[in-house]
Design a protein around this motif. Structure first.
Motif, PDB file in Angstrom:
ATOM      1  N   MET A 149      18.142 -11.611  -1.063  1.00  0.00           N
ATOM      2  CA  MET A 149      16.911 -12.090  -0.492  1.00  0.00           C
ATOM      3  C   MET A 149      15.805 -11.095  -0.764  1.00  0.00           C
ATOM      4  SD  MET A 149      17.295 -11.365   3.654  1.00  0.00           S
ATOM      5  CE  MET A 149      16.308 -12.744   4.017  1.00  0.00           C
ATOM      6  N   LEU A 150      14.595 -11.619  -0.824  1.00  0.00           N
ATOM      7  CA  LEU A 150      13.399 -10.791  -0.899  1.00  0.00           C
ATOM      8  C   LEU A 150      12.648 -10.954   0.411  1.00  0.00           C
ATOM      9  CD1 LEU A 150      11.984 -11.749  -4.414  1.00  0.00           C
ATOM     10  CD2 LEU A 150      13.129  -9.624  -3.808  1.00  0.00           C
ATOM     11  N   VAL A 151      12.173  -9.854   0.955  1.00  0.00           N
ATOM     12  CA  VAL A 151      11.316  -9.923   2.131  1.00  0.00           C
ATOM     13  C   VAL A 151      10.087  -9.070   1.867  1.00  0.00           C
ATOM     14  CG1 VAL A 151      11.067  -9.493   4.596  1.00  0.00           C
ATOM     15  CG2 VAL A 151      13.248 -10.291   3.697  1.00  0.00           C
ATOM     16  N   ALA A 152       8.930  -9.720   1.922  1.00  0.00           N
ATOM     17  CA  ALA A 152       7.657  -9.013   1.853  1.00  0.00           C
ATOM     18  C   ALA A 152       7.209  -8.796   3.291  1.00  0.00           C
ATOM     19  CB  ALA A 152       6.627  -9.829   1.088  1.00  0.00           C
ATOM     20  N   PHE A 153       6.841  -7.574   3.606  1.00  0.00           N
ATOM     21  CA  PHE A 153       6.399  -7.314   4.973  1.00  0.00           C
ATOM     22  C   PHE A 153       5.258  -6.312   4.993  1.00  0.00           C
ATOM     23  CE2 PHE A 153       9.095  -3.680   4.452  1.00  0.00           C
ATOM     24  CZ  PHE A 153       8.693  -2.730   5.385  1.00  0.00           C
ATOM     25  N   SER A 154       4.511  -6.405   6.066  1.00  0.00           N
ATOM     26  CA  SER A 154       3.429  -5.474   6.330  1.00  0.00           C
ATOM     27  C   SER A 154       3.561  -5.042   7.777  1.00  0.00           C
ATOM     28  CB  SER A 154       2.077  -6.169   6.104  1.00  0.00           C
ATOM     29  OG  SER A 154       1.016  -5.335   6.509  1.00  0.00           O
TER      30      SER A 154
END
Length: 101
Positions: free
Chosen positions: A1-6
């Motif tokens: 999985m890819l998770v983009a987070f800020s």
């Protein structure tokens, strides 16, 4: 999985900047050993569900060491059985763009 987070502190420093807290979070991600990439708005991590979210939690805790409140934004691409997508998705996009040129 890819998770983009800020993740960022709920309040900025005296100069309006949040870079020290964000740098602490990004360092956690880099130290994790998971494939990752940081740009001006998000950090993207690739891995299995439990390891990615454990890393995001540690990164959030790093921000909370700088401020009593944090803001966290997440976007996930959950595709079981696929790896190397941190780069693979971009390669396929560039190939598609070259085909249209």
């Amino acid at each position: 999985m890819l998770v983009a987070f800020s993740v960022a502190p709920g309040t900025a420093g005296p100069d309006g900047s949040v870079h020290d807290a964000v740098a602490a979070a990004v360092q956690v991600v880099r130290d994790s050993g998971l494939p990752n990439r940081t740009d001006a708005m998000f950090t993207t991590i690739e891995g299995e569900w439990d390891e990615v979210f454990a890393c995001i939690r540690r990164a959030t805790d790093a921000v909370l060491a700088h401020a009593p409140r944090a803001s966290l934004v997440l976007k996930a691409d959950i595709r079981p059985g696929w790896t190397g997508e941190l780069d693979g998705k971009v390669v396929r996009l560039e190939q598609a763009l070259e085909g249209e040129a």
